[in-house]
Design a protein around this motif. Structure first.
Motif, PDB file in Angstrom:
ATOM      1  N   VAL A 157     -65.515   8.498  50.326  1.00 34.89           N
ATOM      2  CA  VAL A 157     -66.266   7.273  50.625  1.00 34.89           C
ATOM      3  C   VAL A 157     -67.562   7.635  51.351  1.00 34.89           C
ATOM      4  CG1 VAL A 157     -66.301   5.189  52.043  1.00 34.89           C
ATOM      5  CG2 VAL A 157     -64.305   5.703  50.638  1.00 34.89           C
ATOM      6  N   ALA A 158     -67.463   8.502  52.352  1.00 37.96           N
ATOM      7  CA  ALA A 158     -68.644   8.861  53.131  1.00 37.96           C
ATOM      8  C   ALA A 158     -69.676   9.601  52.278  1.00 37.96           C
ATOM      9  CB  ALA A 158     -68.236   9.725  54.320  1.00 37.96           C
ATOM     10  N   ILE A 159     -69.223  10.486  51.396  1.00 36.84           N
ATOM     11  CA  ILE A 159     -70.157  11.214  50.524  1.00 36.84           C
ATOM     12  C   ILE A 159     -70.828  10.250  49.544  1.00 36.84           C
ATOM     13  CG2 ILE A 159     -70.317  12.954  48.709  1.00 36.84           C
ATOM     14  CD1 ILE A 159     -68.114  14.481  50.172  1.00 36.84           C
ATOM     15  N   THR A 160     -70.067   9.274  49.053  1.00 36.10           N
ATOM     16  CA  THR A 160     -70.661   8.247  48.192  1.00 36.10           C
ATOM     17  C   THR A 160     -71.748   7.482  48.936  1.00 36.10           C
ATOM     18  OG1 THR A 160     -68.555   7.996  47.000  1.00 36.10           O
ATOM     19  CG2 THR A 160     -70.153   6.206  46.790  1.00 36.10           C
ATOM     20  N   GLY A 161     -71.521   7.220  50.236  1.00 36.77           N
ATOM     21  CA  GLY A 161     -72.522   6.533  51.042  1.00 36.77           C
ATOM     22  C   GLY A 161     -73.796   7.340  51.194  1.00 36.77           C
ATOM     23  N   ILE A 162     -73.656   8.656  51.347  1.00 38.07           N
ATOM     24  CA  ILE A 162     -74.844   9.510  51.472  1.00 38.07           C
ATOM     25  C   ILE A 162     -75.663   9.466  50.188  1.00 38.07           C
ATOM     26  CG2 ILE A 162     -75.610  11.916  51.633  1.00 38.07           C
ATOM     27  CD1 ILE A 162     -73.386  12.382  53.647  1.00 38.07           C
ATOM     28  N   ARG A 163     -74.972   9.517  49.067  1.00 42.05           N
ATOM     29  CA  ARG A 163     -75.701   9.458  47.790  1.00 42.05           C
ATOM     30  C   ARG A 163     -76.337   8.079  47.598  1.00 42.05           C
ATOM     31  NH1 ARG A 163     -73.341  11.650  42.017  1.00 42.05           N
ATOM     32  NH2 ARG A 163     -75.382  12.130  41.128  1.00 42.05           N
ATOM     33  N   LEU A 164     -75.633   7.027  48.003  1.00 43.20           N
ATOM     34  CA  LEU A 164     -76.148   5.669  47.878  1.00 43.20           C
ATOM     35  C   LEU A 164     -77.394   5.484  48.740  1.00 43.20           C
ATOM     36  CD1 LEU A 164     -75.471   2.821  46.644  1.00 43.20           C
ATOM     37  CD2 LEU A 164     -74.269   2.320  48.792  1.00 43.20           C
ATOM     38  N   GLY A 165     -77.394   6.119  49.921  1.00 38.69           N
ATOM     39  CA  GLY A 165     -78.523   5.971  50.836  1.00 38.69           C
ATOM     40  C   GLY A 165     -79.768   6.716  50.397  1.00 38.69           C
ATOM     41  N   GLY A 166     -79.636   7.756  49.597  1.00 42.36           N
ATOM     42  CA  GLY A 166     -80.783   8.476  49.045  1.00 42.36           C
ATOM     43  C   GLY A 166     -81.630   9.200  50.072  1.00 42.36           C
ATOM     44  N   ALA A 167     -81.000   9.791  51.101  1.00 42.18           N
ATOM     45  CA  ALA A 167     -81.761  10.523  52.116  1.00 42.18           C
ATOM     46  C   ALA A 167     -82.424  11.755  51.507  1.00 42.18           C
ATOM     47  CB  ALA A 167     -80.843  10.945  53.255  1.00 42.18           C
ATOM     48  N   ASP A 168     -83.534  12.183  52.133  1.00 43.61           N
ATOM     49  CA  ASP A 168     -84.256  13.366  51.644  1.00 43.61           C
ATOM     50  C   ASP A 168     -83.485  14.650  51.921  1.00 43.61           C
ATOM     51  OD1 ASP A 168     -86.870  12.080  50.841  1.00 43.61           O
ATOM     52  OD2 ASP A 168     -86.762  11.462  52.941  1.00 43.61           O
ATOM     53  N   VAL A 169     -82.764  14.683  53.037  1.00 44.82           N
ATOM     54  CA  VAL A 169     -81.975  15.857  53.422  1.00 44.82           C
ATOM     55  C   VAL A 169     -80.547  15.404  53.687  1.00 44.82           C
ATOM     56  CG1 VAL A 169     -81.697  17.745  55.066  1.00 44.82           C
ATOM     57  CG2 VAL A 169     -83.999  16.956  54.458  1.00 44.82           C
ATOM     58  N   ALA A 170     -79.598  15.971  52.968  1.00 46.96           N
ATOM     59  CA  ALA A 170     -78.178  15.651  53.161  1.00 46.96           C
ATOM     60  C   ALA A 170     -77.500  16.809  53.881  1.00 46.96           C
ATOM     61  CB  ALA A 170     -77.503  15.395  51.820  1.00 46.96           C
ATOM     62  N   LEU A 171     -76.702  16.484  54.876  1.00 47.95           N
ATOM     63  CA  LEU A 171     -76.029  17.476  55.701  1.00 47.95           C
ATOM     64  C   LEU A 171     -74.524  17.216  55.627  1.00 47.95           C
ATOM     65  CD1 LEU A 171     -78.391  16.891  58.754  1.00 47.95           C
ATOM     66  CD2 LEU A 171     -78.592  18.777  57.113  1.00 47.95           C
ATOM     67  N   LEU A 172     -73.788  18.142  55.039  1.00 49.44           N
ATOM     68  CA  LEU A 172     -72.350  17.957  54.827  1.00 49.44           C
ATOM     69  C   LEU A 172     -71.578  19.002  55.615  1.00 49.44           C
ATOM     70  CD1 LEU A 172     -72.278  17.468  50.927  1.00 49.44           C
ATOM     71  CD2 LEU A 172     -72.830  15.788  52.705  1.00 49.44           C
ATOM     72  N   ASP A 173     -70.668  18.541  56.473  1.00 50.79           N
ATOM     73  CA  ASP A 173     -69.872  19.447  57.301  1.00 50.79           C
ATOM     74  C   ASP A 173     -68.441  19.469  56.782  1.00 50.79           C
ATOM     75  OD1 ASP A 173     -68.834  21.061  59.247  1.00 50.79           O
ATOM     76  OD2 ASP A 173     -69.543  19.869  60.938  1.00 50.79           O
ATOM     77  N   GLU A 174     -68.088  20.545  56.098  1.00 53.83           N
ATOM     78  CA  GLU A 174     -66.754  20.743  55.514  1.00 53.83           C
ATOM     79  C   GLU A 174     -66.349  19.560  54.619  1.00 53.83           C
ATOM     80  OE1 GLU A 174     -65.192  23.386  55.480  1.00 53.83           O
ATOM     81  OE2 GLU A 174     -65.677  24.558  57.243  1.00 53.83           O
TER      82      GLU A 174
END
Length: 553
Positions: A157-174
């Motif tokens: 769900v959280a990763i889907t939110g990051i893609r939905l938000g379209g940020a220029d830099v995505a930071l994923l921790d584990e």
């Protein structure tokens, strides 16, 4: 033409209020494209991402981000009262639209919605359905609590939110923590097709093979290597072989210089003895003896100085070569004998059809199944003596047959954030002296001032090691270990140590893991597969488990 950096770090330092400094003077860049950030547990990787995301303020130094940044925290599943809308990052807009629909016409609500937010709820639900995370037909899907989701569902769900938000830099921790096989494949495809800058911390080798660049954070330095994790490993292996060769040469030179210094001292001592003998025998006149003595002393002093200087240079060369050779600390897990007789019944699990499976010592069983079927809920029912778990809907039940059950939860939310590390572990081993507990914690790489830090200030890896220590250092020792995704926060070297310890453990073991490579190394005696209908399929042939068949995929 070189790419413009997506993130620039300049002398970045961060210290916690207790004085500990996980990030000290780090400088470097993250370029556009996909970067895998690696390093041993406790080196400050998670803290670094939080600084880049703006979740923490640097003590000194600067972070510059080209555009907007969005962040997937390692511990997002701990906030069990958050909603799906919170995880997606759309709650403020969704709440504003709903309030306006109910007749609230305050201007600030329209400001929150803006021009593009009116259909955000529908787009969010569609994104979840499109990612095969949560069905669009479910009522109130955005209002579901994180505590009702599996760990894997919450991450997706959280990763889907990051893609939905379209940020220029995505930071994923584990991001692969808690994901089953199919969910990992969806995440891998997401990473393969990612547009913009992506920085990902992971111990998932398959995911790290999808990056363009590998960056290592080690001893306060950020070093970037072009290529995937395996290419980084090859480069590091060659570098370390050269470093070990240089160390051998330096040590050989030091031994030679030591021998030469000793030989020089012996020759000087012989010369001094001969001089004293000549003087005693009055072989030469006094003036000649004095001249020779003065000349000899000057010569001997020069020879001593030259020998000492040569040995000093050789010793410094060894020190430099030693620093280039890595000798990283690893956790050392030495489990006590829980004194479980062979065949002793430790737990019983029942499927929805009422059929029972008994776990007896020293059996070791994997509990597998897709995300969301209720594996964690079943473990919680077992640990709580058959009581209700947090959710998940499974109709399977479980009952412990021993009071000595050690439980490592997936969310790591059983820790008291306000307690010190030492006090937290002492709850599990109240009869062990504090000094002995400190010695045992050191084997989990929790040392020195870390023992007195509040649990709430720990990194994800540090928090995991404290939770693991609490389970494995319990007194009396657990007769049944129940581990829910135990490799989520461990680096590869520490995972090796855990496997070694569990392989020699003489109690019962029930483990949930989507890491098939980890399960294959445990010497499992069987596997239980939990279905969405509450069915609990008894142990498959051991050969199937060892080969990593489709269960859990």
């Amino acid at each position: 033409m070189p790419l413009t950096p997506a993130v620039v770090l300049r002398d970045l330092t961060f210290s916690w209020p207790d004085g500990s400094t996980p990030v000290a003077g780090v400088s470097g860049t993250f370029t556009p494209g996909r970067t895998g950030l690696v390093g041993l547990n406790g080196t400050g990787k998670s803290t670094l991402l939080r600084l880049v995301a703006g979740r923490l303020t640097p003590t000194s130094g600067t972070v510059t981000v080209a555009g907007t940044a969005d962040y997937l925290p390692q511990r997002l599943t701990l906030d069990t009262d958050a909603t799906v809308a919170d995880l997606l990052g759309v709650r403020a807009v969704v709440d504003a639209v709903r309030a306006i629909a109910d007749g609230d016409v305050r201007p600030e609500l329209f400001d929150v919605v803006g021009v593009d937010g009116w259909d955000l709820e529908e787009r969010a639900v569609a994104a979840l359905a499109g990612a095969d995370v949560l069905p669009a037909s479910a009522t109130g899907v955005l209002d579901r609590r994180v505590g009702t989701l599996s760990g894997g569902e919450a991450v997706l769900v959280a990763i889907t939110g990051i893609r939905l938000g379209g940020a220029d830099v995505a930071l994923l921790d584990e991001p692969t923590n808690n994901l089953d096989g199919s969910a990992r494949e969806r995440l891998h495809e997401l990473v393969r097709t990612w547009r913009g800058a992506l920085v990902v911390i992971s111990h998932d080798r398959e995911l790290l093979e999808l990056v363009d660049t590998t960056a290592e954070l080690r001893t306060g330095a950020l070093t970037t290597y072009g290529g995937t994790y395996s290419q980084y490993e090859d480069h590091l292996a060659g570098q370390q072989e050269a470093a070990r060769s240089a160390l051998r040469d330096a040590e050989q030179t030091l031994r030679r210089e030591k021998r030469q210094r000793i030989d020089t001292q012996e020759r000087i001592a012989h010369s001094e003895r001969q001089g004293r003998k000549d003087a005693a025998n009055r072989k030469y006149v006094k003036a000649v003896v004095d001249d020779r003595r003065n000349a000899a002393q000057k010569s001997q002093g020069s020879r001593r100085g030259a020998a000492a200087e040569a040995e000093s240079r050789a010793r410094e060369a060894v020190a430099v070569a030693e620093r280039a050779v890595r000798d990283d600390d690893r956790i050392v897990v030495d489990l006590p004998d829980p004194d479980v007789p062979a065949g002793r019944r430790l737990a019983v699990l029942r499927g929805a059809d009422g059929r029972e499976t008994v776990i007896a010592g020293p059996e070791r069983v994997a509990l597998t199944g897709p995300n969301g079927v209720g594996k964690t809920t079943l473990l919680e029912r077992l640990v709580r003596g058959g009581g209700a778990g947090r959710g998940g809907g499974t109709r399977a039940t479980a009952q412990p047959l021993t009071e000595r059950v050690g439980y490592l939860p997936q969310r790591l939310d059983g820790l008291d954030d306000g307690a010190t590390v030492l006090d937290e572990v002492r709850r599990r081993a109240p009869h062990v002296a504090p000094r002995e507990l400190r010695n045992r914690l050191a084997r989990f790489l929790v040392r020195g001032d870390q023992v007195d830090r509040p649990v709430g200030t720990l990194s994800g890896g540090e928090r995991f090691r404290v939770a693991l220590a609490g389970v494995l250092l319990g007194d009396p020792p657990a007769q049944l270990l129940v581990l829910d995704e135990p490799t989520n926060n461990l680096d590869l070297a520490s995972t090796d140590q855990l496997v070694q310890a569990l392989s020699s453990y003489r109690g019962g073991l029930l483990v949930v893991s989507h890491d098939r490579a980890f399960l294959r190394r445990l010497g499992l005696t069987g596997e239980l597969v939990l279905g969405a209908d509450g069915s609990l399929v008894a142990s498959r042939p051991l050969a199937d488990v060892a080969q990593g068949g489709p269960a859990g995929r």
